[in-house]
Design a protein around this motif. Structure first.
Motif: not given
Length: 396
Positions: A65-76, A210-214
């Motif tokens: 499970v790799v976190a996105t950069s969380g531009s909204t403040g809440i990482p996915k 992150s959603e495409t393995c980088g």
């Protein structure tokens, strides 16, 4: 038995080698799924664990499970399978000309750095590691590259790192000795790319997340097993060339987000709906135009920050810049720019506006400018536009 997500604290520097056995099991599908978090940043580790719930059950088939950069403040958290990670490593090596040794110069809990480690495992090579806990120092690059085994040698950087390298002759020569330098995380200004190519550096521009393995699209061409399509019905308003929303699919795709089974980005089976606008040439080469969610509406007209930044990248006095929209009572938003001046250069707002007007409509010219020592970042190489915007609004 239902798998449970567990946390993996990933160190910086040479200590990162301690997690390689665990990652090897992850890549083979023989380990419980993990959430990488930084071992040296308790605040960020807490942010990720609070959002992504390690210790709770997780869907079958997830390895990482790799976190996105969380531009909204809440990482996915992107749900990546071992098969997707293996497909990514295999396709990368196939595109670059064969397996090789890798230099890690990025934080390894982010997808770009994690992939350097996973590709090393897939190639059965030992990664050479730079210590970037206190920032990227190009002076350390020549010795690190000298320690890399052949016959093929690679690394992965972000544009801000490449800019530092190009100001250091020894580091530039060392980087030019590598077989490929993957460059991603953010758009690379054309003048920076030209300088790198002139210096003999084999740059491969990557696009992915992150959603495409980088990175899954190299120099505009999808890796083997990756698909790129466009949704013309979602074309943006004025301010962009004829373009559409980019959709990515194929063997490297995540199965969704942690705890968000109905997220619209994965609404169409087998595809990931990005927030990027792109153009596909007749030969199937992808060119990213800008972010659909970052467009600025000023006086009823649309301005795409990346288009203005590309225009400003050709200004000799500008090393880096970030364009944002700032609230304006008359225009709705006004175009503003934060600029890192080139060494020894003086830049004025009038000069910036005139430069942009040479290639774009006048409404795209910035109306406000700040000179800064460095642009704020979120994740490796990505400009934190919310932080840039706050620079213009604090006290305003």
């Amino acid at each position: 038995m239902t798998a449970v997500l567990r946390t993996l604290a990933v160190p910086s520097g040479p200590a990162v080698s301690s997690v390689l056995p665990i990652l090897s099991d992850i890549l083979s599908g023989a380990a419980d799924p993990i959430l990488p978090v930084p071992a040296d940043d308790a605040r960020d580790a807490a942010r990720l664990t609070d959002a992504l719930a390690p210790g709770a059950p997780i869907e079958d088939g997830v390895a990482l499970v790799v976190a996105t950069s969380g531009s909204t403040g809440i990482p996915k958290g992107a749900l990546l399978s071992a098969a997707a990670l293996r497909a990514s490593a295999s396709a990368t090596h196939a595109r670059l000309g064969g397996a090789g040794s890798w230099l890690l110069a990025l934080p390894a809990h982010h997808i770009a750095g994690m992939q350097v480690l996973l590709r090393s495992i897939a190639a059965n090579t030992e990664p050479v590691v730079l210590d970037v806990r206190h920032g990227f120092d190009p002076n350390t690059l020549p010795a690190a590259i000298e320690n890399m085994d052949g016959p093929r040698r690679y690394t992965s950087l972000v544009p801000t790192q490449l800019i530092k390298v190009l100001d250091n002759p020894a580091a530039t020569a060392a980087l030019a000795s590598l077989d490929a330098v993957l460059l991603g995380g953010a758009a690379t200004p054309a003048p920076v790319l030209a300088r790198a190519v002139d210096a003999g550096i084999t740059v491969v521009r990557t696009y992915g997340m992150s959603e495409t393995c980088g990175g899954c699209v190299y120099d505009g061409v999808p890796l083997d097993g990756v698909t790129v399509s466009m949704d013309a019905s979602n074309r943006p308003a004025s301010g962009l060339p004829a373009s559409g929303r980019v959709f990515l699919g194929g063997a490297t795709l995540a199965s969704g987000y942690r705890g968000l089974p109905d997220h619209p980005a994965f609404a169409e089976p087998g595809l990931f709906r990005t927030d990027d606008a792109g153009v596909l040439t007749e030969n199937g080469v992808l060119r990213i135009v800008g972010r659909l969610d970052e467009a600025i509406t000023t006086g009823g007209l649309t301005v795409v920050p990346q288009v203005v930044e590309a225009a400003l990248a050709t200004h000799d006095g500008i090393a880096e810049c970030a364009v944002v929209g700032v609230s304006d009572a008359r225009l709705g938003e006004r175009v503003a720019v934060a600029i890192v001046p080139a060494r020894g250069s003086t830049v004025t707002l009038d000069d910036v506006r005139a430069h942009v007007a040479q290639s774009l409509n006048t409404h795209a010219s910035p109306r406000e400018m700040l000179l800064v020592d460095a642009l704020p970042l979120r994740g490796p190489g990505k400009v934190d536009r919310a932080a840039v915007r706050s620079m213009f609004t604090v006290g305003g």
